[in-house]
Design a protein around this motif. Sequence first.
Motif, PDB file in Angstrom:
ATOM      1  N   ILE A 191       8.231  -4.902   0.174  1.00 43.26           N
ATOM      2  CA  ILE A 191       7.602  -6.480   1.095  1.00 43.26           C
ATOM      3  C   ILE A 191       9.418  -7.130   2.153  1.00 43.26           C
ATOM      4  O   ILE A 191       8.691  -7.887   2.761  1.00 43.26           O
ATOM      5  N   PHE A 192      10.080  -5.687   2.146  1.00 42.15           N
ATOM      6  CA  PHE A 192      10.879  -6.061   3.789  1.00 42.15           C
ATOM      7  C   PHE A 192      10.612  -5.693   5.016  1.00 42.15           C
ATOM      8  O   PHE A 192      10.445  -6.205   5.991  1.00 42.15           O
ATOM      9  N   GLN A 193       9.243  -4.559   4.644  1.00 50.29           N
ATOM     10  CA  GLN A 193       9.450  -3.808   5.446  1.00 50.29           C
ATOM     11  C   GLN A 193       7.890  -3.407   5.213  1.00 50.29           C
ATOM     12  O   GLN A 193       7.969  -2.636   4.234  1.00 50.29           O
ATOM     13  N   ARG A 194       6.772  -3.289   5.977  1.00 48.16           N
ATOM     14  CA  ARG A 194       5.514  -3.058   5.803  1.00 48.16           C
ATOM     15  C   ARG A 194       5.626  -1.583   6.423  1.00 48.16           C
ATOM     16  O   ARG A 194       5.533  -1.416   7.957  1.00 48.16           O
ATOM     17  N   PRO A 195       4.639  -0.449   6.008  1.00 51.66           N
ATOM     18  CA  PRO A 195       4.561   1.066   5.876  1.00 51.66           C
ATOM     19  C   PRO A 195       3.286   0.985   7.515  1.00 51.66           C
ATOM     20  O   PRO A 195       2.755  -0.394   7.595  1.00 51.66           O
ATOM     21  N   ASN A 196       3.867   1.892   7.723  1.00 49.74           N
ATOM     22  CA  ASN A 196       2.516   2.289   9.111  1.00 49.74           C
ATOM     23  C   ASN A 196       1.880   3.125   8.746  1.00 49.74           C
ATOM     24  O   ASN A 196       2.486   4.645   8.366  1.00 49.74           O
TER      25      ASN A 196
END
Length: 510
Positions: free
Chosen positions: A453-458
């Motif tokens: 929820i705090f950082q989207r993966p790539n």
Amino acid sequence: MSVGRSKSPSLSSTSELELNDKNTTGLILEYYQGNSTNSADANGITQIDNIFNRSYTQNQWASGMNRTLGTNLFYKFYDKEKNRILDINLGSNYYGQSEDNNFVKNQLISNNSTLYETRVLSDSENRNYYVKVDYTQPLGKEWGTLEVGGKMDFNNNVVPNDLSATQMDGLSAHDIFHYEDNINSLYANYSKTFFKKLETRIGLRYEHIDYKIRQDVAGTSRKDSYGTFLPNLLLKYSFSEKYDLSLTYNRNLWRPWYAEFNPFMVPNDNGFYSRGNMDLEPNPSHRLYMKLGLFKKYFISARYMYTDQDYWTSYIFETNPTDPTKNKTITQPDNFKGRVQKYYLFANTNQTFLKNKLTVNVGFGWYYMDNSDFNLKNNLENARDYLNYWGGSTNISYTNLFNKNINLSAWVEISNQNNGNSYANRTNVFHNISVTKIFPKTQMEASLQLMNIFQRPNFDVTTYNQTGTLRNSMQWDWYGVSLSFVKRFGNQKVKENTKTDVEKNAGGGK
């Protein structure tokens, strides 16, 4: 950009009958159903020798449904006094998946724009049947313990494919792919402790597979079989209650997944085409692992992995001299010869605080890969011969918060997508937070999970092949919220409801 939505209700039941103090029998039933929809937009530019070749924009939408049904009938004999155990399992697993994929692609070549529409229908049926027997027998106080067992596995998978498109050059409209195999395995492990300090276990497993592959319309087929021995060894020496050192060795075999054999070619959601490869071979590897334990809290480990044959993604460029709009970029798994060596150094610690309510697990490692021989034998001129990177994870949990039967946990991982001939350009960060409330009187649990929820993966990797390099970069909008409720019945002495997961053929880990 891709957006996906899914609903996945499931139901499971475990029943166990105690015949007497030593004999029990039972049945596990599992049912899962998933409905999903997905839409994706993709655009790309192809260059050859840094010169513009073509570009495209593509819209894709899909809907699908899958069902899973698992059964496991088990019998267990356990003599606690003599420590003899006999475990017999019979079961079946069914998996069916139907999918409707639609693509609209606008391709631009030399200022000429062409619109393509494509629809792919698939309806796979996978059936698995197995019989598994395990037996443990102590050989006396001074002679250690013997474990023996075996398993018979039967798989019958059918995958029909239907393809309709405004342009079908080089593509089949319909075919049915069949995959059948029979895997038989036997194993034996012998364990013994010497001097009350040195624990040993030596084992040997033999696996034999017969498999048949065919396409009904194209008429292509393959029939093959092979057997292999998979030894394993464990040595663990305890210097004292605070210090111990262990060494393990395993020979592993990764078998291709059945769908990776399917040569039916279909368009992807990135403007490329993909197909399987009937000529894939298994990947054998050797793995050595050493671990030092200090004070039962701190652990330092070193790992080594060696293989000289594997299969990874290959990119094939098919050109049409008379009509450039019919050029294709095709991905397929291919056999790659060449030695790959991997070295890992890892340190982690387990700590408890606040009267064992707070548990912290932290691990961090350094990874080094030697791909020089692999790159040389596969003509990967620009690929990196030597690669090193860092990775790690943290898991924190708190039990019975405020004495209200509330459990908290959080997990964070730093990782890279480095596999075979593909190397990561960016580091990924995954995380998960969960809260569980237990209601003892009603034997119910309510759980809330928050994912990324705090950082989207790539996903950003560069793949090297004999014809050049290809970079694939995607920003995943991968996050979610999960709310679940669990109601427990009975005396909670029944066999854990995870047996059918163990019985499924995953083939091991790369």
